[in-house]
Design an enzyme around this catalytic site. Structure first.
Site, mmCIF file in Angstrom:
data_model
loop_
_atom_site.group_PDB
_atom_site.id
_atom_site.type_symbol
_atom_site.label_atom_id
_atom_site.label_comp_id
_atom_site.label_asym_id
_atom_site.label_seq_id
_atom_site.Cartn_x
_atom_site.Cartn_y
_atom_site.Cartn_z
ATOM 1 N N TYR A 145 4.401 -35.303 14.243
ATOM 2 C CA TYR A 145 5.611 -34.604 14.702
ATOM 3 C C TYR A 145 6.352 -35.414 15.756
ATOM 4 O O TYR A 145 7.431 -35.012 16.194
ATOM 5 C CB TYR A 145 5.331 -33.167 15.121
ATOM 6 C CG TYR A 145 4.293 -32.905 16.185
ATOM 7 C CD1 TYR A 145 4.257 -33.611 17.380
ATOM 8 C CD2 TYR A 145 3.367 -31.870 16.006
ATOM 9 C CE1 TYR A 145 3.333 -33.315 18.361
ATOM 10 C CE2 TYR A 145 2.430 -31.570 16.973
ATOM 11 C CZ TYR A 145 2.413 -32.305 18.157
ATOM 12 O OH TYR A 145 1.485 -32.012 19.132
ATOM 13 N N LYS A 160 4.949 -37.453 22.523
ATOM 14 C CA LYS A 160 4.332 -38.365 21.542
ATOM 15 C C LYS A 160 5.380 -39.337 20.997
ATOM 16 O O LYS A 160 5.072 -40.498 20.723
ATOM 17 C CB LYS A 160 3.710 -37.574 20.390
ATOM 18 C CG LYS A 160 2.607 -36.595 20.795
ATOM 19 C CD LYS A 160 1.243 -37.212 20.786
ATOM 20 C CE LYS A 160 0.157 -36.152 20.921
ATOM 21 N NZ LYS A 160 -1.158 -36.709 21.253
#
Ligand code: HXC
Length: 272
Positions: A145, A160
């Site tokens: 994601y 991330k």
């Protein structure tokens, strides 16, 4: 499997989950490992388990959100093992929240752990490698994601994504020092931390499984095996990459009917 005898690695978040499995994998290949985590009990447990098979693991207790933890981990690794060859950054923090309900402090906690904590360790380890003119490899655990986005995890997805872009940038900058910098993006992995944070109920668990064409969770051990591969010379020409191991979860959704849907059960099982 390539031997890691004589190699030394730091693993953050190594008391539990993918980090723990990575520590044990590296030790099983002959490496020495410094394990970093917030809670002493899981750290002691991994030290003991590694020692039972002759592995040498040093525990450093600390929060990755504090840059001093990274500096201490590097110093103590050098004192104990005499050098460093690489890092697996596995420490993570996550919970599901609608973005509009996420507090500023909730955003900050996750971004501090995932993005800032990764930077503190990546930079501390790389500076040591550069100082000692030693080649090395760095692997950061991310999630798909980071580039697809995912409702309910805006803090983690954004952090991330930062780690992926940081990785690509550093890979290009530090190739001249012989430092490879990569990411590993596991899909849903059967760990206590992820389970509690992301699929706490049976319904949530089933819905996660339904999103994975292979219809199963990854085991921490099979992800650890890939982290070890990314550290090894078998990937010596790979840098700035993200290795995705998600059972096909990020490839798309079922649209055209059951005829092409994977059957439930052992699809994609490692032993199949
Ligand atoms: C809404 C929440 C919340 C929740 C915490 N917060 N949990 N808000 N829903 N479930 C808010 C708090 O209210 C607080 O904001 C802020 O976040 C900080 O929370 P603290 O508990 O004070 O912080 P801390 O103790 O530092 O905890 C950090 C944490 C925690 C990230 C919130 O969950 C943690 O440490 N987790 C580590 C383990 C973990 O999460 N592992 C899962 C990784 S799995 P306020 O405003 O109230 O002060 C993973 C896999 C992804 O990442 C890939 C899947 C495919």
């Amino acid at each position: 499997m390539t031997s890691k005898a004589g190699k030394v690695y730091i693993v953050t978040g190594g008391g539990t989950g993918i980090g723990r499995a990575t520590v044990l994998q590296l030790v099983s290949e002959g490496a020495s490992v410094t394990v970093v985590g917030r809670r002493l009990e899981p750290l002691d447990s991994v030290v003991t388990e590694a020692a039972s098979s002759g592995g040498d693991v040093l525990a450093v207790q600390g929060d990755v959100r504090d840059p001093a933890t990274a500096h201490t981990a590097v110093e103590r690794t050098l004192e104990r093992f005499g050098g460093i060859d690489g890092l697996v950054s596995s420490a993570a923090g996550n919970f599901v929240s609608p973005a509009e309900k996420l507090s500023d402090n909730g955003w900050k906690a996750v971004v501090d752990i995932v993005l800032n904590g990764t930077w503190y360790f990546v930079s501390a380890v790389a500076r040591e490698l550069i100082r000692t003119e030693r080649p090395g490899a760095i692997v950061s655990i991310v999630a798909t994601y980071a580039w697809t986005g995912h409702p309910g995890t805006v803090h983690s997805a954004a952090a991330k994504a930062g780690v992926v872009t940081m990785t690509r940038t550093l890979a290009a900058e530090w190739a001249r020092y012989g430092i490879r910098v990569n990411c590993l993006a596991p899909g849903p992995t059967e760990t206590e931390g992820a389970g509690a944070a992301l699929w706490a109920t049976q319904g949530q668990r089933e819905s996660v499984l339904a999103s994975v064409p292979m219809r199963r969770f990854a085991s921490p051990e099979e992800i650890a095996d890939l982290a070890s591969l990314m550290l090894s010379d078998r990937t010596s020409y790979v840098t700035g990459e993200v290795l995705t191991a998600d059972g096909g979860q990020s490839l798309g959704r079922q649209i055209y009917g059951e005829a092409v849907a994977p059957s439930a059960g052992r699809a994609g099982s490692r032993d199949a």
